[in-house]
Design a protein around this motif. Structure first.
Motif, PDB file in Angstrom:
ATOM      1  N   CYS A  51      -1.432   1.897  -4.639  1.00 12.88           N
ATOM      2  CA  CYS A  51      -0.099   1.443  -5.042  1.00 12.88           C
ATOM      3  C   CYS A  51       0.273   2.237  -6.284  1.00 12.88           C
ATOM      4  O   CYS A  51      -0.374   2.101  -7.330  1.00 12.88           O
ATOM      5  CB  CYS A  51      -0.066  -0.056  -5.338  1.00 12.88           C
ATOM      6  SG  CYS A  51       1.572  -0.552  -5.929  1.00 12.88           S
ATOM      7  N   CYS A  54       1.534  -0.076  -9.311  1.00  8.70           N
ATOM      8  CA  CYS A  54       0.499  -0.804 -10.059  1.00  8.70           C
ATOM      9  C   CYS A  54      -0.654   0.113 -10.467  1.00  8.70           C
ATOM     10  O   CYS A  54      -1.516  -0.304 -11.234  1.00  8.70           O
ATOM     11  CB  CYS A  54      -0.042  -1.960  -9.221  1.00  8.70           C
ATOM     12  SG  CYS A  54       1.212  -3.155  -8.732  1.00  8.70           S
ATOM     13  N   CYS A  65       1.254  -4.204  -1.222  1.00  2.03           N
ATOM     14  CA  CYS A  65       0.532  -4.484  -2.457  1.00  2.03           C
ATOM     15  C   CYS A  65       0.585  -5.981  -2.761  1.00  2.03           C
ATOM     16  O   CYS A  65       1.661  -6.580  -2.731  1.00  2.03           O
ATOM     17  CB  CYS A  65       1.144  -3.690  -3.610  1.00  2.03           C
ATOM     18  SG  CYS A  65       0.356  -4.056  -5.200  1.00  2.03           S
ATOM     19  N   CYS A  68       2.750  -6.271  -6.398  1.00  2.00           N
ATOM     20  CA  CYS A  68       4.183  -5.971  -6.551  1.00  2.00           C
ATOM     21  C   CYS A  68       4.936  -5.975  -5.222  1.00  2.00           C
ATOM     22  O   CYS A  68       6.139  -5.781  -5.192  1.00  2.00           O
ATOM     23  CB  CYS A  68       4.360  -4.620  -7.240  1.00  2.00           C
ATOM     24  SG  CYS A  68       3.912  -3.223  -6.196  1.00  2.00           S
TER      25      CYS A  68
HETATM   26 ZN   LIG Z   1       1.622  -2.775  -6.535  1.00  2.00          ZN
END
Ligand SMILES: [Zn+2]
Length: 161
Positions: A51, A54, A65, A68
């Motif tokens: 991701c 993140c 993810c 998020c």
């Molecule tokens: Zn994420």
């Protein structure tokens, strides 16, 4: 194929109760993300998915993810070595549920290059010597087929403490 095996019959309040197991044949489409992960395992490689928002790598990979909710598509190969984060020792055998004969351990292993842990079996180990932080390495099946158990288990690395 036998679909039902009756093990015991019990009578309670005038009714017969059959204790048994129902087996249900099925076909499961692993989906695009898990299929790519399993193809990797079949080739003795372990892939995660990054991701970018993140800056984390998920192993096993997920489509979305968990932090998020971004759609993920950036594949990265991670190491077959990692750190035991936690574990539990199983002391009874249940061939229908467990792929190993007891005693054995299930652990959560965070592979080098990954930010999440994968649950798997721990083998070739002195179960009394297992501890969090121990270094483990994946042992692959001789003939991987494309499923989670292509990794037979993780074993302690030489000299691991
Ligand atoms: Zn994420």
């Amino acid at each position: 194929m036998q679909n039902e095996t009756v093990f015991e019959v019990e009578e309670r309040g005038g009714l017969l109760l059959h204790q048994g197991v129902i087996r249900v044949p099925y076909t499961w489409a692993a989906g695009a993300v898990a299929s790519k992960f399993y193809v990797g395992l079949r080739n003795r490689k372990i892939y995660g998915i990054r991701c970018r928002m993140c800056n984390i790598v998920l192993v096993p990979p997920k489509k979305t993810c968990h932090q998020c909710f971004s759609d993920l598509s950036e594949w990265v190969e991670v190491s077959d070595e990692g750190t035991l984060q936690t574990f539990t020792v199983v002391h009874y055998s249940e061939p229908e549920l467990h792929p190993m004969k007891a005693p054995f351990a299930y652990g959560i292993i965070k592979l080098d290059g990954a930010d999440t842990g994968m649950t798997h079996l721990v083998g070739e180990a002195d179960l009394k010597a297992l501890r969090e932080g121990m270094r483990l390495k994946a042992v692959f099946e001789e003939k991987p087929k494309g499923n989670y158990l292509d990794i037979k288990y993780f074993k302690p690395m030489k000299g691991a403490r």
